[in-house]
Design an enzyme around this catalytic site. Sequence first.
Site, PDB file in Angstrom:
ATOM      1  N   LYS A  22       0.840  -1.215   0.000  1.00  0.00           N
ATOM      2  CA  LYS A  22       0.000   0.000   0.000  1.00  0.00           C
ATOM      3  C   LYS A  22       0.871   1.260   0.000  1.00  0.00           C
ATOM      4  O   LYS A  22       0.643   2.182  -0.776  1.00  0.00           O
ATOM      5  CB  LYS A  22      -0.930   0.017   1.235  1.00  0.00           C
ATOM      6  CG  LYS A  22      -1.846  -1.191   1.338  1.00  0.00           C
ATOM      7  CD  LYS A  22      -2.732  -1.133   2.568  1.00  0.00           C
ATOM      8  CE  LYS A  22      -2.003  -1.203   3.887  1.00  0.00           C
ATOM      9  NZ  LYS A  22      -1.288  -2.473   4.158  1.00  0.00           N
ATOM     10  N   ARG A  97      -9.829   0.694   8.674  1.00  0.00           N
ATOM     11  CA  ARG A  97      -9.219  -0.556   9.111  1.00  0.00           C
ATOM     12  C   ARG A  97     -10.245  -1.526   9.688  1.00  0.00           C
ATOM     13  O   ARG A  97      -9.908  -2.643  10.057  1.00  0.00           O
ATOM     14  CB  ARG A  97      -8.229  -0.170  10.195  1.00  0.00           C
ATOM     15  CG  ARG A  97      -7.098  -1.080  10.451  1.00  0.00           C
ATOM     16  CD  ARG A  97      -6.055  -0.999   9.397  1.00  0.00           C
ATOM     17  NE  ARG A  97      -4.803  -1.538   9.816  1.00  0.00           N
ATOM     18  CZ  ARG A  97      -3.628  -1.018   9.483  1.00  0.00           C
ATOM     19  NH1 ARG A  97      -3.566   0.078   8.761  1.00  0.00           N
ATOM     20  NH2 ARG A  97      -2.535  -1.591   9.866  1.00  0.00           N
ATOM     21  N   ARG A 143      11.735  -5.390   4.784  1.00  0.00           N
ATOM     22  CA  ARG A 143      11.488  -3.945   4.558  1.00  0.00           C
ATOM     23  C   ARG A 143      12.477  -3.078   5.338  1.00  0.00           C
ATOM     24  O   ARG A 143      12.769  -3.309   6.493  1.00  0.00           O
ATOM     25  CB  ARG A 143      10.069  -3.581   4.976  1.00  0.00           C
ATOM     26  CG  ARG A 143       9.845  -2.062   4.926  1.00  0.00           C
ATOM     27  CD  ARG A 143       8.410  -1.682   5.007  1.00  0.00           C
ATOM     28  NE  ARG A 143       7.727  -2.262   6.134  1.00  0.00           N
ATOM     29  CZ  ARG A 143       6.410  -2.255   6.285  1.00  0.00           C
ATOM     30  NH1 ARG A 143       5.659  -1.702   5.355  1.00  0.00           N
ATOM     31  NH2 ARG A 143       5.845  -2.798   7.337  1.00  0.00           N
ATOM     32  N   ARG A 176      11.248  -1.052  10.862  1.00  0.00           N
ATOM     33  CA  ARG A 176      10.124  -0.678  11.730  1.00  0.00           C
ATOM     34  C   ARG A 176      10.051  -1.586  12.943  1.00  0.00           C
ATOM     35  O   ARG A 176      10.280  -2.792  12.843  1.00  0.00           O
ATOM     36  CB  ARG A 176       8.815  -0.753  10.931  1.00  0.00           C
ATOM     37  CG  ARG A 176       8.300   0.608  10.546  1.00  0.00           C
ATOM     38  CD  ARG A 176       7.190   0.535   9.560  1.00  0.00           C
ATOM     39  NE  ARG A 176       6.012  -0.221  10.002  1.00  0.00           N
ATOM     40  CZ  ARG A 176       4.903  -0.306   9.306  1.00  0.00           C
ATOM     41  NH1 ARG A 176       4.804   0.327   8.146  1.00  0.00           N
ATOM     42  NH2 ARG A 176       3.875  -0.991   9.746  1.00  0.00           N
ATOM     43  N   ARG A 187      -0.117  -8.873  13.571  1.00  0.00           N
ATOM     44  CA  ARG A 187      -0.670  -7.891  12.619  1.00  0.00           C
ATOM     45  C   ARG A 187      -1.477  -8.605  11.535  1.00  0.00           C
ATOM     46  O   ARG A 187      -2.536  -8.135  11.129  1.00  0.00           O
ATOM     47  CB  ARG A 187       0.466  -7.097  11.977  1.00  0.00           C
ATOM     48  CG  ARG A 187       1.067  -6.084  12.928  1.00  0.00           C
ATOM     49  CD  ARG A 187       2.392  -5.552  12.423  1.00  0.00           C
ATOM     50  NE  ARG A 187       2.298  -4.891  11.153  1.00  0.00           N
ATOM     51  CZ  ARG A 187       3.331  -4.723  10.322  1.00  0.00           C
ATOM     52  NH1 ARG A 187       4.528  -5.181  10.637  1.00  0.00           N
ATOM     53  NH2 ARG A 187       3.170  -4.089   9.192  1.00  0.00           N
TER      54      ARG A 187
END
Length: 243
Positions: A22, A97, A143, A176, A187
């Site tokens: 996203k 969400r 990431r 992160r 998550r």
Amino acid sequence: MAEATSRGIGPVILLGSPGAGKGTQAKKIVESYRIPQISTGDLLREHVQRGTPLGVAAQDVMARGELVPDDLMYDMVAQRLRQADCERGFILDGFPRNPAQAGWLDALLEHEFFQNSQRGKCLPIVIRIDVDYNLLLRRLTGRRSCPVCGRIYNVYSQPPRVADKCDVDGSTLVTRNDDREEVIRDRLTAYEQKTKPVAEYYARKGRLVSVNGDLPVNQVTEQIFKVIESQRAGAPGDKMNQG
Ligand code: AP5
């Protein structure tokens, strides 16, 4: 690829599981359509970094991979959407969400944006980026991002030219806090339980379009631009008055 344009395209909502791409795709839309990316995750992380009351309340929840309570989200999102740069459109990345947030957003758009807008009723373009579950772990653990310009990398699929350094400004890349394997699983569970029904909410309203997010970044971008162009075809206002 779409060329940079100053044409307003109204709200664009990007849905998809953690790691679906996203944020990566939102940045491509920003470049081409010159509308802002509103990432609720980034906004929350800024609050955490600044130690605001919202940041203090959200910090532990985010570290556990759970959703921040709705009432904390609404003020933050409404304040951001009221800023002048959102007038021609905006990209929501990470919001809504859950179905309650989706209903809240519809009401906000109806009462604040459509009534005051010269463009008429510009319903959101809702795009879900579908990615095979097995790819997500690799995307999230790989990431890295630039703390200065926000550019997103991946050590497996989008590495920087020099290890751990941003190609744009040379800053040291960061991982992160919630991209640890034990948090990633929570998550993904929160997504399955709470966020998947958001797609059903929009599907029932006939507004959901899905794209294949397993493909390389540029091919996903091409699909997304096609959706935007087909939904906003013609002069501004044409399809914007539907609904
Ligand atoms: P948030 O920041 O929104 O995180 P998320 O939804 O988990 O999504 P990500 O940012 O992890 O993934 P992405 O889809 O943007 O993927 P990206 O483009 O980076 O939320 C964080 C937390 O904040 C939540 O857990 C919650 O606590 C809280 N929160 C946020 N919004 C909330 C809300 N509305 N209500 C309540 N709480 C909220 O890509 C991932 C990686 O894959 C990158 O390395 C990238 O380079 C790579 N990649 C991307 N596309 C491709 C591709 N096509 N091929 C190969 N690699 C790719």
